[in-house]
Design an enzyme around this catalytic site. Structure first.
Site, PDB file in Angstrom:
ATOM      1  CE  LYS A 266      -3.155   2.743   2.878  1.00  0.00           C
ATOM      2  NZ  LYS A 266      -3.986   2.743   4.038  1.00  0.00           N
ATOM      3  CG  ASP A 271      -5.265   8.067   4.434  1.00  0.00           C
ATOM      4  OD1 ASP A 271      -6.162   8.768   3.720  1.00  0.00           O
ATOM      5  OD2 ASP A 271      -5.429   7.026   5.289  1.00  0.00           O
ATOM      6  CE  LYS A 278      -6.376   9.019   7.887  1.00  0.00           C
ATOM      7  NZ  LYS A 278      -7.281   7.950   8.684  1.00  0.00           N
ATOM      8  CD  GLU A 350      -6.511   5.424   2.351  1.00  0.00           C
ATOM      9  OE1 GLU A 350      -7.582   5.509   3.207  1.00  0.00           O
ATOM     10  OE2 GLU A 350      -5.533   5.053   2.824  1.00  0.00           O
ATOM     11  NE  ARG A 352     -10.946  -0.870   3.724  1.00  0.00           N
ATOM     12  CZ  ARG A 352     -11.556  -1.201   5.152  1.00  0.00           C
ATOM     13  NH1 ARG A 352     -12.745  -1.598   5.000  1.00  0.00           N
ATOM     14  NH2 ARG A 352     -10.905  -0.678   6.084  1.00  0.00           N
TER      15      ARG A 352
HETATM   16  N1  BES Z   1      -4.060   4.523   6.861  1.00  0.00           N
HETATM   17  C1  BES Z   1      -5.262   4.469   7.575  1.00  0.00           C
HETATM   18  C2  BES Z   1      -5.253   3.506   8.813  1.00  0.00           C
HETATM   19  C3  BES Z   1      -4.327   3.771   9.949  1.00  0.00           C
HETATM   20  C4  BES Z   1      -4.860   4.857  10.970  1.00  0.00           C
HETATM   21  C5  BES Z   1      -3.112   3.548  10.343  1.00  0.00           C
HETATM   22  C6  BES Z   1      -4.395   5.320  11.926  1.00  0.00           C
HETATM   23  C7  BES Z   1      -2.282   3.931  11.247  1.00  0.00           C
HETATM   24  C8  BES Z   1      -2.905   4.557  12.114  1.00  0.00           C
HETATM   25  C9  BES Z   1      -6.389   3.979   6.816  1.00  0.00           C
HETATM   26  O1  BES Z   1      -6.399   4.262   5.684  1.00  0.00           O
HETATM   27  C10 BES Z   1      -7.730   4.413   7.404  1.00  0.00           C
HETATM   28  O2  BES Z   1      -7.972   5.596   7.509  1.00  0.00           O
HETATM   29  N2  BES Z   1      -8.655   3.532   7.811  1.00  0.00           N
HETATM   30  C11 BES Z   1      -9.648   3.802   8.524  1.00  0.00           C
HETATM   31  C12 BES Z   1     -10.903   2.708   8.206  1.00  0.00           C
HETATM   32  C13 BES Z   1     -12.071   2.721   8.472  1.00  0.00           C
HETATM   33  C14 BES Z   1     -12.608   4.229   7.680  1.00  0.00           C
HETATM   34  C15 BES Z   1     -13.044   1.706   8.203  1.00  0.00           C
HETATM   35  C16 BES Z   1      -9.525   3.475   9.886  1.00  0.00           C
HETATM   36  O3  BES Z   1      -8.753   2.652  10.371  1.00  0.00           O
HETATM   37  O4  BES Z   1      -9.981   4.334  10.683  1.00  0.00           O
HETATM   38 ZN    ZN Z   2      -4.729   4.899   4.665  1.00  0.00          ZN
HETATM   39 MN    MN Z   3      -7.509   6.044   5.358  1.00  0.00          MN
END
Ligand code: BES
Ligand code: ZN
Ligand code: MN
Length: 498
Positions: A266, A271, A278, A350, A352
């Site tokens: 990935k 992000d 976020k 994003e 996935r």
């Molecule tokens: N890159 C993030 C996951 C992440 C968050 C990694 C914090 C390390 C620290 C990923 O893209 C994400 O935002 N995932 C969301 C998924 C949710 C919207 C289902 C998450 O984990 O909140």
């Molecule tokens: Zn991410």
């Molecule tokens: Mn994300």
């Protein structure tokens, strides 16, 4: 920094500093015993007066020990042997490295006996030592105007018995290669999002192909991806001024034409969450959202340096996730390269979306196995903290090999179930699959999402959200995990084939 294996009598070795273990019950390692004898009981005297106890973490620097050729001897307390696990070995090496780095010593010899975790695997003990010392001395200064001081430590020797020398030498070569891969992954992770863009990652891949004859690189731009139908991947970068890239690195180490093992990373170079933005606090850390990409690129470098006789294809799905008038909106539906449609309920899920098209693309290589690596879910940090990588797979044998590789390489993963029971959480009224599954089991539903695209081959997913970087103070930065796990997995495959 140069590593070498040396043999001979410890007392006769001329060096800036000889590093020697002492156990908690004040029992001396064979090397310490020899030094004690030569110095007419100097060390046992210090034990008697209580100046040395051997408790874990104790460091005592001695100068000009009588009869000993080394300028200094650093006695390292290692605790009792039954409590000596990898994490103790790691901690102790870190403490030694901190001492060495402060002292400005240029030449050291590690007497490995008694120092490492309790096991008789000299290859492993030596390799971990080399990896850890090399990575401890990594310093990030690329975007600082004042560059870090040059590292004074130049020569690191490891004292082994004659019979262990050959094994030690191969451990040393592998350790240096893996450490270089780890440090590359850390550097890529640490670079800010305005430098480390999808195009930048592509350039770094091209640079690898220039460095190694065994590596070829192909870069797919947005037009090429559009022709392939990678609408899901492309939807993620739509809101960004930075164009997305699919980076394909082919490492050919086995000319017998065996099917390649595929690693998919990935590579979200930043992000923001997109329209599902976020929160602001700590958002800078989302520059690390390409650490999966960094770890597969680092692994490619490590195996090329080791010249592993195996074929590997590395695929990086690189994009920047930004909000804008052109960005995906919650509720949008995209058609993936596989033909399955996805409802984007949350633009922050994003990872996935880019991985699914890369995983479909992987099919064309007729892969022997596919392993994807991603900072995929915050939920993985809740489940496993910052210690273990989350592992999910559609194949038990593959899962076991990865777990085992992680144990051996001291870069551990832990399994989570991908039972069918979880799959219905991804049901959508408006598409074949929703891109989120609600609050519960967030790491598993992300794995379930990917599993819809990996039915035709042996596949495993590594969620490195909790292990890819440190957030704390001076330690803040990318870790290079899971380059050691992946490299070990490939090394083991070669050994199994031999
Ligand atoms: N890159 C993030 C996951 C992440 C968050 C990694 C914090 C390390 C620290 C990923 O893209 C994400 O935002 N995932 C969301 C998924 C949710 C919207 C289902 C998450 O984990 O909140
Ligand atoms: Zn991410
Ligand atoms: Mn994300």
């Amino acid at each position: 920094m140069n590593f070498e294996i040396v043999n001979g009598k410890a007392a006769k070795i001329e060096t800036g500093c000889l590093i020697v273990a002492v156990e908690a019950n004040a029992s001396l390692s064979p090397t310490a015993t020899a030094l004690d004898k030569t110095s007419k009981g100097y060390i046992s005297d210090l034990i008697e007066t209580g100046d040395i106890t051997g408790k874990a973490g104790e460091l005592v620097l001695l100068h000009k020990l009588p009869g000993v050729a080394a300028r200094r001897v650093l006695l390292v307390g290692v605790g009792t042997s039954e409590e000596r696990k990898d994490r103790h070995y790691r901690k102790l090496i870190k403490a030694v490295d901190a001492t060495l780095s402060k002292s400005g010593i240029s030449q050291v010899v590690f007497a490995l006996d008694g120092l490492a975790s309790a096991s008789d695997d000299v290859y492993r003990q030596t390799r971990l030592l080399v990896e850890w010392v090399s990575t401890d001395f990594y310093q990030y200064d690329t975007t600082k105007s004042k560059k870090a001081d040059a590292i004074k430590l130049e020569q690191i020797s490891i004292l082994l018995s004659d019979k262990d020398t050959e094994l030690g030498e191969s451990a040393l070569l592998d350790g240096v290669a893996i450490a270089n891969g780890v440090n590359t992954a850390r550097e890529l992770g640490n670079l800010p999002g305005n430098i480390c863009t999808p195009s930048y990652l592509a350039e770094r891949a091209i640079a690898l192909a220039e460095e190694f004859d065994s590596i070829e690189v192909e870069i797919l731009d947005e037009e090429a991806m559009g022709e392939l139908g990678m609408n899901s991947l492309l939807s993620v970068g739509k809101g960004s001024a930075e164009p997305s890239r699919l980076i394909v690195i082919k490492y050919s180490g086995d000319d017998s034409g065996s099917d390649p093992h595929v690693l998919v990373g990935k590579g979200i170079t930043f992000d923001t969450g997109g329209i599902s933005l976020k929160p602001g606090a700590g958002m800078d850390e989302m520059k690390f959202d390409m650490c999966g990409a960094a770890s597969v690129i680092g692994t490619a470098e490590a195996i090329a340096e080791m010249q592993l006789p195996i074929n590997v294809v590395v695929i990086v799905a690189a994009a920047e996730n930004m909000p804008s008038d052109r960005a995906s909106k919650p509720g949008d539906v995209v058609t993936t390269m596989s033909g399955q449609t996805v409802e984007i309920l949350n633009t922050d899920a994003e990872g996935r979306l880019v991985l699914c098209d890369a995983l479909t693309y992987a099919k064309r290589f007729n892969p022997a196995s596919v392993v994807d690596v991603a900072t995929l879910t915050g939920a993985c940090i809740i489940a496993l903290g910052h210690h273990a990588t989350g592992l999910m797979s559609n194949n038990e044998e593959l899962a076991d090999s990865l777990l085992q590789a992680g144990d051996y390489a001291s870069d551990r993963a832990w399994p989570l179930p991908l039972w069918d029971d979880y799959q219905e959480l991804l049901d959508s009224n408006f598409a074949d699959i929703a891109n989120i599954g609600g609050r519960s089991a967030g790491t598993i539903t992300a794995g379930c999402f990917l599993s819809r695209f990996t039915k035709e081959y042996r596949w495993a997913h590594l969620d490195i959200a909790g292990v890819a970087w440190n957030s704390n103070g001076k330690e803040k930065g990318a870790t290079g995990r899971c380059v050691p796990l992946l490299s070990q997995y490939l090394v083991n495959l070669v050994e199994a084939a031999e």
